[in-house]
Design an enzyme around this catalytic site. Structure first.
Site, PDB file in Angstrom:
ATOM      1  N   SER A 109      15.495   4.543   4.019  1.00  0.00           N
ATOM      2  CA  SER A 109      15.649   3.174   3.545  1.00  0.00           C
ATOM      3  C   SER A 109      16.243   3.044   2.154  1.00  0.00           C
ATOM      4  O   SER A 109      16.859   2.025   1.843  1.00  0.00           O
ATOM      5  CB  SER A 109      14.291   2.471   3.579  1.00  0.00           C
ATOM      6  OG  SER A 109      13.364   3.112   2.721  1.00  0.00           O
TER       7      SER A 109
ATOM      8  N   HIS B 198      13.713   1.197  10.032  1.00  0.00           N
ATOM      9  CA  HIS B 198      14.977   0.596   9.598  1.00  0.00           C
ATOM     10  C   HIS B 198      16.079   0.828  10.638  1.00  0.00           C
ATOM     11  O   HIS B 198      17.250   0.992  10.290  1.00  0.00           O
ATOM     12  CB  HIS B 198      15.388   1.144   8.236  1.00  0.00           C
ATOM     13  CG  HIS B 198      14.530   0.630   7.116  1.00  0.00           C
ATOM     14  ND1 HIS B 198      14.764  -0.579   6.491  1.00  0.00           N
ATOM     15  CD2 HIS B 198      13.417   1.143   6.545  1.00  0.00           C
ATOM     16  CE1 HIS B 198      13.848  -0.773   5.566  1.00  0.00           C
ATOM     17  NE2 HIS B 198      13.016   0.258   5.572  1.00  0.00           N
TER      18      HIS B 198
ATOM     19  N   LYS C  89       9.964  -5.863  10.146  1.00  0.00           N
ATOM     20  CA  LYS C  89      11.310  -5.908   9.561  1.00  0.00           C
ATOM     21  C   LYS C  89      12.232  -6.723  10.483  1.00  0.00           C
ATOM     22  O   LYS C  89      12.153  -7.939  10.496  1.00  0.00           O
ATOM     23  CB  LYS C  89      11.809  -4.491   9.301  1.00  0.00           C
ATOM     24  CG  LYS C  89      11.003  -3.790   8.198  1.00  0.00           C
ATOM     25  CD  LYS C  89      11.505  -2.421   7.877  1.00  0.00           C
ATOM     26  CE  LYS C  89      10.853  -1.859   6.618  1.00  0.00           C
ATOM     27  NZ  LYS C  89       9.395  -1.741   6.669  1.00  0.00           N
TER      28      LYS C  89
END
Length: 403
Positions: A191, A219, A248
């Site tokens: 990330s 991610h 996320k």
């Protein structure tokens, strides 16, 4: 006794204040900006006269405030209540928890899934269950803090290989040849740098040395790869176990999960401490997350818009003389390398004045001397938003002698 306690308390308070002063002096103190209202592309930040464009959220698909996602959360709140007041194995499992776990497994093409309060908990609860004293865990040196903390709880032998270095990984696999099980552990996407793990090659090494492969997809899930299935879809490879997050791209609320072989998931339900001793996910979160997976499995067009935005930003920033980190030009994590921590913080403040919300990252989040502003592109950004971002960077970059 009171006097001794008072002396210790005062000394400790002085120590804390000195620590904080040192952080501020180094330029790495993290102030929290306050958003008024919903998360989205445009947000109102306390202290700003008008809305600013948000380029630092993990809201890669723009689903955090999607009307259908919000409506699904509201409906679940009405039908299933505010919370369970229980862990899963006592009286904290509802039909919607099982529905979400089944959808996640279907999305990833795995046998079963277990939900956690966060992926930090999923990473904290898996390694001590998967491994013991007879085993070895071989981990990329830049893996996320939650992975590092989770590995520390295991009694397995611990080895670290150099970041993305396949030769060093193979050396560590050979070093651990006497172990009962060898578990390779890597982030799918790192990330802070936007680096993508060479998963196909890592999978080949895992097969060659009869090792297991774990991947953290926080991610990547939902937006990386042709249909958002993550790193394996994007670059190839076959992980045995996947950990990821609902916090996320998948709506941005809370929650994490492990998905993989059913016997592993069954064992985690019996032994994973963060699962056994944490409350169940709130129904509103579960309802929203179910809707997100329905949206993704029925329409992956979000991803095409995201790729267009990422390409435009990366090419334009490079042309303006900025250094953008990351080994995959298609990933929406686009860290702008600046080096100096104070410069990164100052530039972020100046960009906010230009209507751009970004944050400077510095030690200990990233290595000393490698401070950066991590720009995160969303499918919800328009070309006009990206153009405004590029223009602001160019203007502030010249003002601060960055370019």
């Amino acid at each position: 006794m009171r006097r001794c306690f008072s002396t210790a308390t005062n000394y400790f308070e002085i120590h804390l204040k000195n620590e904080l002063a040192g952080i501020k002096q180094a330029g790495t103190f993290k102030n929290e900006r306050v958003i008024q209202g919903k998360q989205g592309v445009l947000v109102k930040v306390t202290g700003s006269d008008k809305p600013v464009i948000n380029f630092c959220a993990n809201n890669y698909l723009g689903l955090s405030s999607h009307p259908e996602v919000i409506a699904a959360g509201q409906k679940a709140l009405e039908t299933h209540g505010a919370g369970l007041s229980s862990v899963r194995f006592i009286c904290g499992t509802q039909d919607i928890h099982k529905e979400l776990e089944e959808k996640i497994a279907k999305f990833h093409g795995t046998e079963d899934t277990i939900l956690y309060a966060a992926c930090f908990d999923a990473n904290g609860g898996i390694f001590e269950v998967m491994t013991g004293e007879q085993d070895a865990i071989i981990s990329d040196e830049l893996n996320h803090a939650s992975i590092i903390d989770g590995i520390r709880l295991s009694k397995a032998k611990r080895l670290r290989y150099k970041h993305l270095d396949l030769d060093d990984l193979e050396t560590k696999l050979k070093e651990a040849k006497e172990s009962r099980f060898r578990l390779i552990v890597t982030d799918g996407v790192f990330s802070m740098d936007g680096d993508v793990a060479p998963l196909a090659d890592i999978s080949s090494l895992a097969e060659q040395y009869d090792a297991l492969l774990f991947i953290d997809e926080c991610h990547a899930t939902g937006f990386f790869g042709k249909t958002g299935r993550g790193t394996a879809e994007a670059v190839g490879g076959s992980p045995h176990v996947i950990n990821s997050t609902l916090g996320k791209a998948l709506g941005g609320s809370m929650g994490g999960y492990t998905t993989g072989p059913k016997p592993l998931i069954d064992l985690l339900r019996q032994r994973s401490r963060p699962y056994l001793f944490s409350n169940s996910l709130a129904p509103s979160i579960v309802g929203s997350s179910i809707k997100v997976f329905d949206l993704l499995m029925n329409d992956s067009s979000f991803i095409g818009s995201l790729q267009t935005n990422v390409s435009h930003f990366r090419k334009s920033m490079a042309a303006n003389g900025f250094t953008i980190l990351g080994n995959d030009p298609t990933h929406p994590i686009c860290p702008v390398l600046l080096g100096d921590a104070k410069l990164a913080a100052t530039m972020a403040d100046e960009l906010l004045k230009q209507g751009i919300y970004v944050i400077g990252f510095s030690f200990p989040v990233v290595p000393k001397g490698k401070a950066r502003i991590r720009v995160q592109i969303s499918a919800a950004h328009t070309k006009e938003h990206i153009d405004q971002l590029i223009e602001a960077f160019a203007k502030v970059g010249k003002k601060l002698n960055v370019v």
